[in-house]
Design a protein around this motif. Structure first.
Motif, mmCIF file in Angstrom:
data_model
loop_
_atom_site.group_PDB
_atom_site.id
_atom_site.type_symbol
_atom_site.label_atom_id
_atom_site.label_comp_id
_atom_site.label_asym_id
_atom_site.label_seq_id
_atom_site.Cartn_x
_atom_site.Cartn_y
_atom_site.Cartn_z
ATOM 1 N N VAL A 62 -10.413 37.000 -18.692
ATOM 2 C CA VAL A 62 -11.315 35.849 -18.764
ATOM 3 C C VAL A 62 -12.516 36.061 -17.852
ATOM 4 O O VAL A 62 -13.665 35.796 -18.234
ATOM 5 C CB VAL A 62 -10.572 34.546 -18.395
ATOM 6 C CG1 VAL A 62 -11.554 33.388 -18.246
ATOM 7 C CG2 VAL A 62 -9.531 34.213 -19.457
ATOM 8 N N ASN A 63 -12.281 36.539 -16.642
ATOM 9 C CA ASN A 63 -13.378 36.820 -15.711
ATOM 10 C C ASN A 63 -14.336 37.857 -16.294
ATOM 11 O O ASN A 63 -15.562 37.762 -16.128
ATOM 12 C CB ASN A 63 -12.833 37.320 -14.372
ATOM 13 C CG ASN A 63 -12.161 36.222 -13.574
ATOM 14 O OD1 ASN A 63 -12.406 35.040 -13.785
ATOM 15 N ND2 ASN A 63 -11.292 36.610 -12.654
ATOM 16 N N LEU A 64 -13.763 38.829 -16.971
ATOM 17 C CA LEU A 64 -14.580 39.879 -17.575
ATOM 18 C C LEU A 64 -15.465 39.302 -18.677
ATOM 19 O O LEU A 64 -16.657 39.622 -18.762
ATOM 20 C CB LEU A 64 -13.666 40.973 -18.134
ATOM 21 C CG LEU A 64 -14.309 42.317 -18.501
ATOM 22 C CD1 LEU A 64 -14.951 42.948 -17.268
ATOM 23 C CD2 LEU A 64 -13.266 43.249 -19.081
ATOM 24 N N LEU A 65 -14.904 38.427 -19.506
ATOM 25 C CA LEU A 65 -15.681 37.805 -20.587
ATOM 26 C C LEU A 65 -16.775 36.906 -20.024
ATOM 27 O O LEU A 65 -17.899 36.877 -20.538
ATOM 28 C CB LEU A 65 -14.757 37.001 -21.506
ATOM 29 C CG LEU A 65 -13.777 37.821 -22.339
ATOM 30 C CD1 LEU A 65 -12.811 36.905 -23.082
ATOM 31 C CD2 LEU A 65 -14.529 38.699 -23.343
ATOM 32 N N GLU A 66 -16.463 36.174 -18.965
ATOM 33 C CA GLU A 66 -17.463 35.305 -18.347
ATOM 34 C C GLU A 66 -18.598 36.115 -17.735
ATOM 35 O O GLU A 66 -19.719 35.625 -17.613
ATOM 36 C CB GLU A 66 -16.807 34.437 -17.271
ATOM 37 C CG GLU A 66 -15.868 33.377 -17.826
ATOM 38 C CD GLU A 66 -15.209 32.569 -16.722
ATOM 39 O OE1 GLU A 66 -15.159 33.066 -15.573
ATOM 40 O OE2 GLU A 66 -14.748 31.448 -16.996
ATOM 41 N N SER A 67 -18.320 37.360 -17.368
ATOM 42 C CA SER A 67 -19.316 38.193 -16.707
ATOM 43 C C SER A 67 -20.434 38.644 -17.639
ATOM 44 O O SER A 67 -21.470 39.132 -17.176
ATOM 45 C CB SER A 67 -18.642 39.434 -16.095
ATOM 46 O OG SER A 67 -17.703 39.053 -15.110
ATOM 47 N N PHE A 68 -20.244 38.485 -18.949
ATOM 48 C CA PHE A 68 -21.307 38.852 -19.891
ATOM 49 C C PHE A 68 -22.534 37.968 -19.685
ATOM 50 O O PHE A 68 -23.659 38.410 -19.858
ATOM 51 C CB PHE A 68 -20.811 38.736 -21.330
ATOM 52 C CG PHE A 68 -20.026 39.917 -21.799
ATOM 53 C CD1 PHE A 68 -20.656 40.983 -22.420
ATOM 54 C CD2 PHE A 68 -18.657 39.976 -21.625
ATOM 55 C CE1 PHE A 68 -19.942 42.083 -22.857
ATOM 56 C CE2 PHE A 68 -17.917 41.061 -22.060
ATOM 57 C CZ PHE A 68 -18.558 42.121 -22.673
ATOM 58 N N GLY A 69 -22.305 36.697 -19.316
ATOM 59 C CA GLY A 69 -23.415 35.778 -19.091
ATOM 60 C C GLY A 69 -24.348 35.704 -20.278
ATOM 61 O O GLY A 69 -23.911 35.625 -21.431
ATOM 62 N N SER A 70 -25.650 35.765 -20.013
ATOM 63 C CA SER A 70 -26.651 35.647 -21.076
ATOM 64 C C SER A 70 -26.811 36.929 -21.886
ATOM 65 O O SER A 70 -27.567 36.967 -22.850
ATOM 66 C CB SER A 70 -28.010 35.273 -20.467
ATOM 67 O OG SER A 70 -28.449 36.281 -19.566
ATOM 68 N N GLN A 71 -26.077 38.006 -21.511
ATOM 69 C CA GLN A 71 -26.174 39.274 -22.229
ATOM 70 C C GLN A 71 -25.010 39.476 -23.196
ATOM 71 O O GLN A 71 -24.733 40.591 -23.607
ATOM 72 C CB GLN A 71 -26.237 40.424 -21.221
ATOM 73 C CG GLN A 71 -27.474 40.399 -20.338
ATOM 74 C CD GLN A 71 -27.406 41.425 -19.219
ATOM 75 O OE1 GLN A 71 -26.799 41.195 -18.179
ATOM 76 N NE2 GLN A 71 -28.016 42.578 -19.443
ATOM 77 N N GLY A 72 -24.373 38.367 -23.565
ATOM 78 C CA GLY A 72 -23.222 38.464 -24.461
ATOM 79 C C GLY A 72 -23.548 39.052 -25.816
ATOM 80 O O GLY A 72 -22.702 39.691 -26.448
ATOM 81 N N SER A 73 -24.771 38.844 -26.299
ATOM 82 C CA SER A 73 -25.135 39.364 -27.617
ATOM 83 C C SER A 73 -25.946 40.650 -27.538
ATOM 84 O O SER A 73 -25.982 41.417 -28.504
ATOM 85 C CB SER A 73 -25.931 38.312 -28.398
ATOM 86 O OG SER A 73 -27.110 37.959 -27.698
ATOM 87 N N THR A 74 -26.594 40.906 -26.408
ATOM 88 C CA THR A 74 -27.429 42.101 -26.287
ATOM 89 C C THR A 74 -26.658 43.306 -25.767
ATOM 90 O O THR A 74 -27.031 44.444 -26.026
ATOM 91 C CB THR A 74 -28.627 41.837 -25.358
ATOM 92 O OG1 THR A 74 -28.140 41.381 -24.090
ATOM 93 C CG2 THR A 74 -29.527 40.757 -25.948
ATOM 94 N N GLY A 75 -25.580 43.047 -25.019
ATOM 95 C CA GLY A 75 -24.743 44.135 -24.537
ATOM 96 C C GLY A 75 -24.972 44.475 -23.079
ATOM 97 O O GLY A 75 -26.058 44.259 -22.528
ATOM 98 N N ILE A 76 -23.937 45.015 -22.440
ATOM 99 C CA ILE A 76 -23.985 45.360 -21.017
ATOM 100 C C ILE A 76 -22.976 46.478 -20.756
ATOM 101 O O ILE A 76 -21.947 46.579 -21.431
ATOM 102 C CB ILE A 76 -23.690 44.102 -20.156
ATOM 103 C CG1 ILE A 76 -23.864 44.390 -18.688
ATOM 104 C CG2 ILE A 76 -22.311 43.571 -20.448
ATOM 105 C CD1 ILE A 76 -23.805 43.143 -17.837
ATOM 106 N N GLY A 77 -23.257 47.328 -19.795
ATOM 107 C CA GLY A 77 -22.411 48.476 -19.509
ATOM 108 C C GLY A 77 -21.160 48.113 -18.726
ATOM 109 O O GLY A 77 -21.101 47.081 -18.059
#
Length: 265
Positions: free
Chosen positions: A23-38
């Motif tokens: 859950v913490n990992l999913l919350e960490s996407f923040g505003s980049q949930g659709s653009t992607g993050i490393g």
């Protein structure tokens, strides 16, 4: 010599810890949930080791909760489907009724047009309309964004006092240098939105993106959604587009209220 017994964590405790980390990992996407993050940045934000984050992302990817695009991860379609299930049944009808008005707004402005509703302290996007060269934006249909730093969110908070109180009691996360994180400052901004009937987001949710939004009213003057248009900061004048948005919003509100009265009658 007596045998030394080593107590091991219970299976339930292990499962609980794994779920909390996911859950913490999913919350960490923040505003980049659709653009992607490393994975390295996700691990840093979630305060996990890179190996743990990589392992959890693998599990989430196999279950469709996240998707891997190149060397980055983004939130997956299955998570969006789960999110749509918590929306009120009437939201699909609102989207269908207002779709022609979002098309009208796009024709007038040639900007990216959004239709959104409030869910808790976040906004959920019901529709998104753009041209062949859309401006990079964290929004997508079914996706969510924090209400305090989006134009649609500010509009919806201006007409929902309970939701505004909840937002003001939470930590206002900073997404850009322009994000309002002071509760008093946000309260003053929302008061202005309520007085003027229009909200602006000048690079508060994402760098280089500016947005303007108005409320959409239904039966008895209740706000049921927000409509916005956005574009690249510096090249898209949100103040100049506010007039077109107000006119389309007023027509959309009139149509939605008319259908609501017919359904009630």
């Amino acid at each position: 010599m007596s045998e030394i017994v080593v107590e091991r964590p219970s299976s339930a405790r292990d499962d609980r810890a794994a779920v909390e980390k996911a859950v913490n990992l999913l919350e960490s996407f923040g505003s980049q949930g659709s653009t992607g993050i490393g994975v390295s940045e996700l691990a840093r934000r979630a305060e996990l080791s890179k190996s743990t984050a990589f392992r959890l992302l693998g599990v989430l990817e196999r279950n469709g909760v996240v998707e891997k695009v190149g060397q980055k991860y983004r939130l997956g379609e299955r998570l969006q489907e789960l999110g749509r299930q918590v929306l009120a049944p009437g939201h699909e009808q609102v989207r269908d009724v207002l779709l022609p008005f979002t098309m009208d707004l796009y024709e007038l402005t040639r900007g990216t047009v959004h239709l959104a509703v409030l869910h808790g302290v976040e906004v959920v996007y019901l529709s998104k309309l753009h041209g062949h060269r859309p401006v990079p934006s964290p929004s997508r249909v079914g996706g969510r964004a924090p209400a305090h730093c989006t134009a649609v969110g500010k509009v919806l908070l201006a007409y929902d006092h309970d939701a505004l109180d909840r937002v003001l009691r939470t930590e206002l996360r900073r997404y850009t240098a322009s994000t309002i994180t002071d509760p008093a400052g946000l309260a003053a901004e929302i008061a202005r939105v309520r007085d003027e009937g229009v909200a602006f987001d000048d690079q508060e949710a994402a760098p280089g993106l500016s947005c303007v939004a108005v409320p959409i009213f239904g039966v008895r003057g209740k706000v049921v959604a927000a409509m916005s248009v956005s574009g690249p900061t510096g090249r898209f004048d949100t103040r100049a587009q506010a007039g077109s948005l107000r006119r389309v919003g007023a027509a959309a509100s009139q149509q939605l209220a008319l259908l609501g009265r017919r359904n009630r009658g």
